[in-house]
Write an enzyme that holds these catalytic residues in place. Structure first.
Site, PDB file in Angstrom:
ATOM      1  N   PHE A 289     -19.199 -37.200  -2.385  1.00  0.00           N
ATOM      2  CA  PHE A 289     -19.274 -38.587  -2.866  1.00  0.00           C
ATOM      3  C   PHE A 289     -17.866 -39.125  -3.054  1.00  0.00           C
ATOM      4  CE2 PHE A 289     -19.444 -41.999  -5.939  1.00  0.00           C
ATOM      5  CZ  PHE A 289     -20.472 -42.774  -5.438  1.00  0.00           C
TER       6      PHE A 289
ATOM      7  N   ASP B  73     -10.013 -35.556  -3.565  1.00  0.00           N
ATOM      8  CA  ASP B  73     -10.627 -36.562  -4.439  1.00  0.00           C
ATOM      9  C   ASP B  73     -10.930 -35.896  -5.782  1.00  0.00           C
ATOM     10  OD1 ASP B  73     -12.370 -38.205  -5.851  1.00  0.00           O
ATOM     11  OD2 ASP B  73     -13.474 -38.866  -4.067  1.00  0.00           O
TER      12      ASP B  73
ATOM     13  N   LYS C 269     -12.048 -42.130 -13.085  1.00  0.00           N
ATOM     14  CA  LYS C 269     -12.907 -41.793 -14.229  1.00  0.00           C
ATOM     15  C   LYS C 269     -12.187 -41.430 -15.541  1.00  0.00           C
ATOM     16  CE  LYS C 269     -17.255 -40.965 -11.890  1.00  0.00           C
ATOM     17  NZ  LYS C 269     -17.165 -40.839 -10.442  1.00  0.00           N
TER      18      LYS C 269
HETATM   19  C1  LIG Z   1     -17.219 -41.607  -9.253  1.00  0.00           C
HETATM   20  C2  LIG Z   1     -16.542 -41.087  -8.039  1.00  0.00           C
HETATM   21  C3  LIG Z   1     -15.972 -41.943  -7.091  1.00  0.00           C
HETATM   22  C4  LIG Z   1     -16.101 -43.446  -7.193  1.00  0.00           C
HETATM   23  O1  LIG Z   1     -15.511 -43.957  -8.336  1.00  0.00           O
HETATM   24  P1  LIG Z   1     -15.923 -45.455  -8.827  1.00  0.00           P
HETATM   25  O2  LIG Z   1     -14.993 -45.705  -9.971  1.00  0.00           O
HETATM   26  O3  LIG Z   1     -17.358 -45.427  -9.203  1.00  0.00           O
HETATM   27  O4  LIG Z   1     -15.654 -46.370  -7.680  1.00  0.00           O
HETATM   28  C5  LIG Z   1     -15.318 -41.381  -6.024  1.00  0.00           C
HETATM   29  N1  LIG Z   1     -15.207 -40.047  -5.883  1.00  0.00           N
HETATM   30  C6  LIG Z   1     -15.724 -39.186  -6.779  1.00  0.00           C
HETATM   31  C7  LIG Z   1     -15.546 -37.723  -6.579  1.00  0.00           C
HETATM   32  C8  LIG Z   1     -16.431 -39.674  -7.868  1.00  0.00           C
HETATM   33  O5  LIG Z   1     -16.994 -38.828  -8.732  1.00  0.00           O
END
Ligand SMILES: *Cc1c(COP(=O)(O)O)cnc(C)c1O
Length: 406
Positions: free
Chosen positions: A136, A221, A250
């Site tokens: 994700f 990421d 986050k």
């Molecule tokens: C939550 C998340 C995103 C996206 O972040 P948003 O602030 O919701 O756009 C991207 N990569 C990972 C691994 C995430 O957990």
């Protein structure tokens, strides 16, 4: 009619149906405790999806944010302000690396910046990005193209990014996907939305080697895994790899919206003047909050704390036996309780009725990503309540109402 029910009908009428109508409306929080609009309180074991790293209403964040709002709340990038520079310096210091930082307002924007950086550095002869199935990376068009979940990606293609998906953790598949057309490999060190699935030992190291051999960049990421979540500042540090690009969001702002795309080494200067921008990115209030988060993690020893309380929580859950319980996985204060049947929604509901907020991240897994300040007593209280929660999840039974403090 409860206050929650009144808000639910207004929510349904005024907001796009993207989230469905959530079952709870929160009014306020204090530490790891949150209070809803009907006066019920809960132990927050999800922290707004791994965001509220210092819990709620932490004095360090209140002070930093109020002080900054009083000074200046917004500048744009037409001018400099010291908080942004200081935060970039701090992140690079924590990474013990040369590099440069671009600040965004969210995770998906951090990954969009990473994609542009990769394009700029690698040029048009390398159109392919390799990413992991079930990964994700966000909901905007570039990040969504990288997101390995067919159901959320398919309705929105075609995308401007060519992505080759590989099974997460499979080094052979990764090596077969590499080639002279690959610009970058984008991976989470532990797949959060897939259900907190850690990369197998050695996987990221191999990905690093394969990238080096192919001339591809390694983008990690850490939007969910970073900033202490796993007991390290960054999850990749436990794998002894160095990414070329790291994305964060986050937990960084402790509840204020901020993301970062960090280019290490030469990747730091791949995006040149006028190549990218954001009106709000690096906002002083968000930067001040992030600095308060980093200061507090350091001053209060929250990395070691998250590792220790996380281990205690995982061991406590692992010591339980229940027919619904398949096991527990994850690192630090980032865990998934694996279930033997796809009943995570019922477990989430039963936990809420017992006074704990958690998240049915997959059909057969519930996610715990509590504030990094979770106490041993709070962890133990959840472990103690879990057998009855699982029992009620199967029986559909109900708990006595949770405490009515406000
Ligand atoms: C939550 C998340 C995103 C996206 O972040 P948003 O602030 O919701 O756009 C991207 N990569 C990972 C691994 C995430 O957990």
């Amino acid at each position: 009619m409860t206050a929650t029910a009144r808000l639910a009908s207004r929510f349904e009428a005024a907001l796009m149906p993207t989230y469905g109508v959530p079952p709870v409306a929160l009014l306020r929080g204090e530490g790891c405790r949150v209070f809803d609009v009907d006066g019920r309180s809960y132990t927050d074991l999800i922290a707004g999806i791994a965001v509220s790293s210092l819990g709620h209403a932490h004095p360090a964040i209140i002070d930093a944010v109020s002080r900054q709002v009083r000074m200046i709340a917004h500048t744009s990038n037409l001018v400099m302000h010291e908080r942004e520079i200081e935060l970039a310096e701090r992140l690079l210091f924590l990474l013990a690396a040369d590099g440069r930082v671009f600040f965004t307002n969210s995770g998906t924007e951090a990954n969009e910046a990473a994609l542009k950086l990769v394009r700029r550095q690698q040029g048009p002869s390398r159109p392919v990005i390799v990413a992991a199935e079930n990964g994700f990376h966000g909901r905007t068009m570039g990040s969504l193209a990288l997101t390995g979940k067919e159901s959320i990606r398919a309705p929105f293609g075609p995308f401007g990014v060519q992505v080759r998906f590989v099974p997460f953790g499979d080094t052979t598949a990764l090596s077969h996907a590499m080639g002279p057309d690959v610009a970058a490999v984008v991976l989470e060190p532990c797949q959060g939305e897939a259900g907190v699935i850690p990369a197998p030992a050695g996987y990221l190291r191999t990905a690093r080697e394969l990238c080096d051999q192919a001339g591809a960049l390694l983008v990690i990421d850490e939007i969910q895994s970073g900033i202490g979540r796993t007991g390290n500042w960054f999850a990749h540090q436990a794998h002894e790899v160095r990414p070329d690009v790291l994305t964060l969001a986050k937990g960084l702002g402790g509840g204020l919206p901020i993301g970062a795309c960090i280019g290490l080494g030469t990747a730091g200067t791949a995006l040149r003047k006028s190549d990218h921008g954001s009106t709000f990115g690096g906002n002083p209030v968000a930067c001040a909050a992030a600095l308060a988060v980093l200061d507090t993690i350091e001053a209060d020893g929250l990395l070691a704390h998250a590792a220790a309380v996380g281990e205690r929580l995982a061991n406590g859950i692992a010591s339980l036996t229940h027919p619904l319980l398949a096991g527990v996985r994850g690192e630090g204060l980032w865990l998934a309780i694996a279930l033997t049947r796809p009943v995570s929604a019922a477990v989430e509901t039963a936990a809420r009725e017992a006074g704990f907020l958690l998240n049915a991240v997959q059909g057969d897994a519930v996610r715990l990503a509590p504030p990094l300040i979770l106490s041993e007593a709070e962890a133990d209280a959840f472990t103690g309540a879990l057998p009855a929660i699982l029992e009620n999840a199967v029986s559909g039974g109900s708990f006595p109402p949770v405490s009515q403090e406000a």
